[in-house]
Design a protein around this motif. Structure first.
Motif: not given
Length: 318
Positions: A62-64, A116-128, A263-268
């Motif tokens: 979350e800090t990221i 990319a810090i946002m789009s690829e730099g966080m763990d998806r499960e943590q983000f969700l 798309a990386n974090y929400l699209a499923r």
């Protein structure tokens, strides 16, 4: 210490400067004598800056998320700082405008290239997990971004494309056009047509301020400055390309960076997750749906028709 001619000249200029304020130069020199040396951390208020991250959860990533959004708002502030400088000039010349537009494009280049810090730099499960603690807050609520849009182009260009022509024909007022501004469509609940809480919060806090800004910018936007120089024969190809670059940065690259992140974090499939603010990101972010273009006359019909497609092909189609 030798009191050479240069030093004496500086002292005389200081004396003249402080005399105008009704004070004696000696008093100011005493103040300078007693003042502490300036430090880097005091000058930029480093301790305060580093204390502004207040996660809502104990989740590491979350800090990221917080820091990158804060960095984004600082770049937006730099952009507005430069735009305000341009539009305050009574008769800005082409070279000054080019210098400022290069700065503004650098700010957006930095934002887009660092995303990319946002789009690829966080763990998806943590983000969700931590995103649920942020409801209904959303980057949609960035007033500075809206101010950049308002200061950049004629307000009619920000109206939802489905209402743009009719508003233009009847020369609608800023207040009328504001009711159909494009971003509202991205925060409407499709099933009911109701505004999301995210949008209601934003409107309550900023609508009056944004309408006042839009009124004050009539005839004074970046586009008006460009057209003034063009009418004088001073808008050369380099300046045109700088405006095209800015248009594409704000209305293609930046929203599509967000789309890629979503798309990386929400699209499923089969069901996409909603964004934290309930925004309809699948239709709100892609430029091909919005057709939001600051400077339509700088683009060909084919470029407008294919607005944003080249970016999508590059980043999503392999």
């Amino acid at each position: 210490m030798e009191f050479n001619e240069e030093l004496v000249d500086r002292i005389e200029k200081l004396s003249t400067k402080y005399k105008a304020s009704g004070q004696d130069l000696i008093a100011f020199l005493d103040g300078l004598l007693y003042a502490d040396y300036l430090t880097y951390w005091d000058y930029i208020h480093l301790d305060t800056l580093l204390s502004l991250q207040k996660p809502r959860t104990p989740i590491h990533d979350e800090t990221i998320f917080i820091i990158y959004h804060q960095i984004t708002e600082l770049y937006f502030k730099l952009t507005l700082h430069e735009i305000n400088y341009i539009v305050r000039q009574k008769n800005p010349d082409s070279s000054e405008l080019k210098k400022s537009m290069k700065r503004i494009n650098r700010y957006f280049d930095a934002l887009c290239h660092s995303f990319a810090i946002m789009s690829e730099g966080m763990d998806r499960e943590q983000f969700l997990k931590f995103r649920l603690a942020l409801i209904p807050a959303s980057g949609f609520q960035s007033a500075q971004y809206r101010k950049i849009e308002i200061c950049s182009t004629w307000f009619i260009c920000l109206v939802d494309k489905d209402f743009r022509d009719s508003m233009e024909v009847r020369k609608a007022s800023i207040e009328e056009m504001f009711e159909y501004v494009y971003w509202k469509k991205g925060a409407i609940i499709e099933e009911t047509g109701e505004k999301t809480l995210t949008l209601r919060q934003f409107e309550e806090k900023y609508s009056d301020e944004l309408i006042r800004l839009a009124r004050s910018m009539e005839g004074k936007t970046l586009w008006d400055v460009y057209l003034h120089l063009e009418n004088e024969g001073k808008a050369d190809e380099e300046l045109k390309e700088l405006f095209r670059e800015f248009d594409e940065n704000v209305n293609v690259h930046w929203p599509l960076q967000h789309y890629k992140s979503a798309a990386n974090y929400l699209a499923r499939r089969p069901t996409d997750l909603a964004a934290t603010g309930g925004t309809n990101w699948q239709k709100y972010l892609p430029p091909r749906f919005q057709k939001r273009i600051f400077y339509p006359s700088l683009w060909t019909e084919e470029e407008i028709e294919n607005w944003g497609k080249s970016w999508v092909k590059k980043n999503f189609i392999h």
